[in-house]
Design an enzyme around this catalytic site. Structure first.
Site, PDB file in Angstrom:
ATOM      1  N   HIS A  17       0.861  -1.352  -0.095  1.00  0.00           N
ATOM      2  CA  HIS A  17       0.181  -0.128  -0.037  1.00  0.00           C
ATOM      3  C   HIS A  17       0.667   1.148   0.035  1.00  0.00           C
ATOM      4  O   HIS A  17       0.712   2.235  -1.026  1.00  0.00           O
ATOM      5  CB  HIS A  17      -0.837   0.094   1.282  1.00  0.00           C
ATOM      6  CG  HIS A  17      -1.957   1.159   1.451  1.00  0.00           C
ATOM      7  ND1 HIS A  17      -3.336   1.198   1.075  1.00  0.00           N
ATOM      8  CD2 HIS A  17      -1.487   2.537   1.814  1.00  0.00           C
ATOM      9  CE1 HIS A  17      -3.764   2.475   1.041  1.00  0.00           C
ATOM     10  NE2 HIS A  17      -2.705   3.023   1.846  1.00  0.00           N
ATOM     11  N   GLU A  18       1.644   1.317   0.969  1.00  0.00           N
ATOM     12  CA  GLU A  18       2.552   2.633   1.146  1.00  0.00           C
ATOM     13  C   GLU A  18       3.409   2.632  -0.200  1.00  0.00           C
ATOM     14  O   GLU A  18       3.982   3.851  -0.469  1.00  0.00           O
ATOM     15  CB  GLU A  18       3.403   2.418   2.513  1.00  0.00           C
ATOM     16  CG  GLU A  18       2.340   2.446   3.577  1.00  0.00           C
ATOM     17  CD  GLU A  18       1.410   3.764   3.668  1.00  0.00           C
ATOM     18  OE1 GLU A  18       1.674   4.662   3.066  1.00  0.00           O
ATOM     19  OE2 GLU A  18       0.363   3.628   4.538  1.00  0.00           O
ATOM     20  N   HIS A  66       1.645   4.604  -2.751  1.00  0.00           N
ATOM     21  CA  HIS A  66       1.733   6.013  -2.470  1.00  0.00           C
ATOM     22  C   HIS A  66       3.097   6.679  -3.065  1.00  0.00           C
ATOM     23  O   HIS A  66       3.109   7.434  -3.749  1.00  0.00           O
ATOM     24  CB  HIS A  66       1.689   6.353  -1.168  1.00  0.00           C
ATOM     25  CG  HIS A  66       0.305   6.249  -0.515  1.00  0.00           C
ATOM     26  ND1 HIS A  66      -0.804   7.061  -1.157  1.00  0.00           N
ATOM     27  CD2 HIS A  66      -0.228   5.585   0.459  1.00  0.00           C
ATOM     28  CE1 HIS A  66      -1.911   6.597  -0.564  1.00  0.00           C
ATOM     29  NE2 HIS A  66      -1.630   5.773   0.671  1.00  0.00           N
ATOM     30  N   HIS A 121       3.719   6.279  -6.791  1.00  0.00           N
ATOM     31  CA  HIS A 121       2.650   7.554  -7.261  1.00  0.00           C
ATOM     32  C   HIS A 121       3.396   8.960  -7.193  1.00  0.00           C
ATOM     33  O   HIS A 121       3.501   9.735  -8.230  1.00  0.00           O
ATOM     34  CB  HIS A 121       1.675   7.758  -6.625  1.00  0.00           C
ATOM     35  CG  HIS A 121       0.574   8.357  -7.206  1.00  0.00           C
ATOM     36  ND1 HIS A 121      -0.934   8.720  -6.731  1.00  0.00           N
ATOM     37  CD2 HIS A 121       0.450   9.452  -8.336  1.00  0.00           C
ATOM     38  CE1 HIS A 121      -1.613   9.563  -7.565  1.00  0.00           C
ATOM     39  NE2 HIS A 121      -0.718   9.823  -8.512  1.00  0.00           N
TER      40      HIS A 121
END
Length: 589
Positions: A379-380, A383, A386
């Site tokens: 998940h991180e 981020h 991105h």
């Protein structure tokens, strides 16, 4: 502690002296920007210079703040590091009068003249951001009023700062006995692991111990949250918005209907959630579920622990559909030390991706070897990747993507990891385990975050109507929503009514709904990536690289998801229903 398990902040500053030098430059850059005051209407060239001066100030200020808060989060109990964060915040408040004039002065440029400016070649690059600013013309105050609010910004945010210090540094939950009867310290970092325990008594002890502590400070937490909500409500009134919700959504140019449609759509699909609660109760052999029965795996024998090295390998392999280039950049996160990995006392709780334009896209983790921690890593990294693509593609002015799309890439990574693990196991029990995990992820990200969003909306509407947000009011409202969302199979009890006190996102101003819309989009985008269609993958990379160069809804449409309509949420909850049905089938129920 292994140095390779912590982040390398020397990329930002080699030492505190270097940081102090840049901290001293902030005032100089702010004064340079302020020198353009009264001149913005002179010509497009002058306005361009002013925007560039503003960006130079913001860019250095972000770098200085980034280092200070990352250093503080390593150990929130070190006062010198915490003081450095407060110095930066105080400096920003001090300098805000030097920049608060900017928006009102642009607004004051006559419309005809401004339109001619927008057509000039000098301002071609900045046209989008100027048009976004002009859209807020009805909500921009006079120069004097903006200056006053800017001066008070540090004071107005004090309730959030108080919550952070109380929650992260001062709260002491003491010790509890783990599954083996060993007395261990209960912390924010390991609380989730206790809730995932196979032993129900261990889950109950952790749950009761944590909320007993929060109960002792219920009135203090209510006071900080009440003050924060009042700040949002009052700010919306001052700026002539219809409500705090409309004000919060305005920056992303997202209509209020998106928020309210999300809540309505989830309400319409609560039957699937109740069905899952029934299945969970049946599998666990209970007459009634308790709130501490929400995170333990449905098949305890399949529970696994993962070293960080194993987690790294799995995440890299799961993200292969994103292509070779993505994989090479992903590897840099580990080699260049983008992340602080282990949990420890004093470290900021939870996980996040941080950084600035001139740094690595850092990750803070509290890795504790659970499957959930493997998903958190994916998940991180979503981020951070991105941010990497956005920063490498866009100039500073448009590099920072909006919060509305911030959870999409991260959640897409989680779904890719689930699909990879599900397809690469021959163990039917582990397949059922993974289905249960995905059901819990959607429960937590769409259903639970929407419940948070509904609670947040209720708080702001009550405050706007003049209702004080006392501890009793907050507990009663939170308990009411828990009963609605979890249904008849769950005894929500009194303890969970205090959960609002420990949720930092309630201080973020209508943030949590974006988790739900983000996962709804991610389910669609993950399917697109797994299809192997090069055009769909290219569309996804267009999203990663877009930054804030377009409206968020347009960015997502280009990527293949129309979040202005309720369909993506409905389809996501239909997927949840199919997961529950497949889980029943795997378990023969």
């Amino acid at each position: 502690m292994d140095n390779n398990m912590t982040w390398d902040l020397e990329v930002l500053y080699k030492d505190i002296e270097s940081w102090e030098q840049d901290f001293a430059k902030i005032s100089e850059l702010a004064e340079n920007f302020a020198s353009y005051k009264g001149r913005l209407s002179e010509s497009p060239a002058v306005l361009k210079e002013a925007i560039e001066a503003s960006d130079a100030f913001d860019r250095l200020a972000e770098k200085v703040y980034c280092y200070a808060h990352l250093k503080s989060d390593e150990n929130t109990s070190i006062n010198t590091n915490r003081a450095r964060v407060e110095r930066v915040k105080a400096k920003f408040a001090e300098l805000s009068p030097l920049e608060s004039w900017f928006d009102p002065e642009i607004m004051a440029i006559p419309e005809e003249k401004m339109n001619s400016f927008l057509e000039s070649p000098e301002l071609a690059f900045y046209r989008r951001s100027l048009e976004e600013l002009l859209r807020e013309r009805p909500h921009t105050l006079s120069e004097v009023e903006e200056t006053l609010l800017g001066t008070l910004s540090d004071v107005l945010c004090s309730s959030s700062s108080t919550f952070e210090v109380l929650n992260d540094a001062d709260m002491d939950f003491g010790k509890i006995k783990d599954e083996k009867g060993k007395s261990v310290l209960l912390t924010h970092g390991n609380y989730r692991r206790f809730l995932e325990s196979n032993d129900r008594n261990t889950r109950k002890r952790a749950f009761k111990k944590l909320y007993k502590c929060y109960g002792q400070f219920r009135n203090t937490f209510a006071s900080t949250l009440d003050a924060n909500v009042k700040r949002h409500v009052t700010g919306a009134k001052i700026r002539h918005y219809d409500s705090a919700l409309v004000a919060a959504l305005s920056g992303d140019n997202v209509p209020e209907s998106v928020y309210r449609n999300l809540i309505a759509c989830v309400h319409d699909n609560l039957a699937s959630f109740y069905d899952y609660m029934t299945l969970r109760r049946e599998i666990m052999g209970l007459k009634k579920l308790e709130m501490y029965d929400m995170y333990n795996p449905l098949l305890p024998g399949c529970k696994k622990e993962y070293s960080f090295e194993e987690a790294t390998r799995l995440v890299k392999e799961a993200l292969a559909p994103l292509g070779e280039e993505y994989g090479k950049i992903l590897s840099q996160a580990f080699v260049q030390r983008w992340m602080d990995v282990p949990a420890r006392k004093g470290k900021r709780s939870g996980a996040y991706s941080g950084g600035c334009y001139d740094s690595y896209p850092y990750l803070l983790l509290n890795f504790d070897s659970t499957l959930n921690d493997v998903f958190t890593l994916a998940h991180e990294l979503g981020h951070s990747m991105h941010s990497y693509y956005s920063n490498k593609t866009q100039e500073y002015h448009y590099a920072d993507y909006e919060i509305f799309v911030a959870e999409v890439a991260s959640t897409t990574n989680e779904i890719l990891l689930f699909e990879y693990l599900y397809e690469n196991t021959g163990d039917p029990d582990f397949r059922a385990f993974l289905l249960g995990h995905m059901a819990d992820e959607i429960r937590g990200t769409i259903y639970r975050q929407t419940m948070f969003a509904e609670f947040e909306l209720a708080m702001h509407e009550a405050a706007a109507a003049g209702t004080p947000l006392t501890a009793d009011w907050l507990c009663e409202k939170y308990a009411e929503l828990n009963r609605l969302y979890y249904g008849p199979e769950v005894n929500t009890g009194d303890d969970i009514s205090l959960e609002w006190a420990r949720i930092p996102h309630f201080y973020y101003n209508f943030y949590v709904y974006k988790y739900a819309t983000g996962m709804s989009a991610a389910l669609k985008l993950a399917a697109n990536l797994r299809s192997g269609d090069p055009a769909k993958r290219e569309a996804y990379f267009g999203f990663l690289k877009a930054g804030s160069s377009k409206d968020v809804l347009d960015i997502m449409r280009d990527a293949g998801v129309d979040l202005s309509q309720p369909a993506p949420v409905s389809e996501a909850l239909g997927y949840f229903d199919s997961i529950v049905k497949r889980l029943r089938q795997e378990l023969g129920r």
